[in-house]
Scaffold this motif. Structure first.
Motif: not given
Length: 231
Positions: A118-119, A140, A170, A174
């Motif tokens: 995801l990050f 994040q 982002d 997610a």
């Protein structure tokens, strides 16, 4: 499923929440919106046990958790990404993520690969101190730390606050990935209307501690919701 019914919350003589009802289901994003100071964060803190309700009940997966302490709720799968992130600036990214191990059984004390999927930036910065990250990277990291606990209810309190547009995208992606898994109920507290509206399945608007709009997004008129937020 999370089911909050008729929640009251007081700070001394001041009433922060008045008969608030909120539900959140796995595979859906429930957005709580409202101006500053209307009770959004108080509601989230009540759900995770950081504030004691003075009326009503909070039920999670069929069991009342109203009298449980925060760590007991965490062990039952509740996690929050607090407003302001609250990472540990002197700990490394890896050490910050490992603080999420606290409510887990020993066999589950590892960082899931999903977090780096995801990050990706977090994987490349595992040895850097949290305080050296940008605001967006810290956000994040805060989300990643919550995901380490394997939550079944994830609360995100103002995740776009002070974040650059690229990282907002982002974070939105997610959230979409987590919703698509179908096993996490997500409560998103947000003032950035376009971001919240794009992600929402269910919507609640708070004003002065009361829910003035609540229901499935499909049943609501976008312009009417915006009016309530601007009053």
């Amino acid at each position: 499923m999370l089911d909050c019914t008729n929640l009251d919350l007081h700070y001394g003589a001041a009433q922060a929440l008045k008969k608030v009802a909120l539900k959140a289901q796995p595979g859906k994003v429930t957005c709580v919106m409202g101006r500053n100071g209307v009770g959004k964060t108080s509601l989230m803190r009540a759900i995770i046990g950081q504030e004691k309700i003075t009326g009503g009940d909070i039920t999670w997966e069929g069991t009342s958790i109203s009298s449980m302490r925060p760590h007991e709720r965490a062990r039952r799968g509740l996690a929050i990404v607090p407003q302001g992130r609250e990472i540990f600036p002197l700990l490394t990214v890896k050490e910050n993520l490992e603080t999420g191990f606290a409510p887990l059984a020993r066999k589950d004390r590892y960082i899931p690969r999903e977090i780096f999927d995801l990050f990706p930036v977090l994987e490349s910065m595992l040895g850097r101190r949290g305080g050296d990250l940008s605001g967006g990277q810290q956000q994040q990291l805060a989300i990643g730390r919550a995901l380490v606990t394997r939550p079944r209810l994830l609360i995100l309190d103002e995740p776009t606050e002070g974040i650059q547009p690229s990282i907002i995208k982002d974070i939105g992606r997610a959230i979409e990935v987590l919703r698509a898994k179908g096993d996490i109920a997500i409560v998103l507290v947000e003032q950035y209307f376009e971001f919240a509206w794009a992600l929402a399945d269910e919507v609640m608007v708070l004003d002065r501690g009361e829910a003035v709009i609540a229901g499935p997004k499909a049943d609501l008129v976008e312009t009417e919701v915006q009016k309530k937020l601007s009053v």
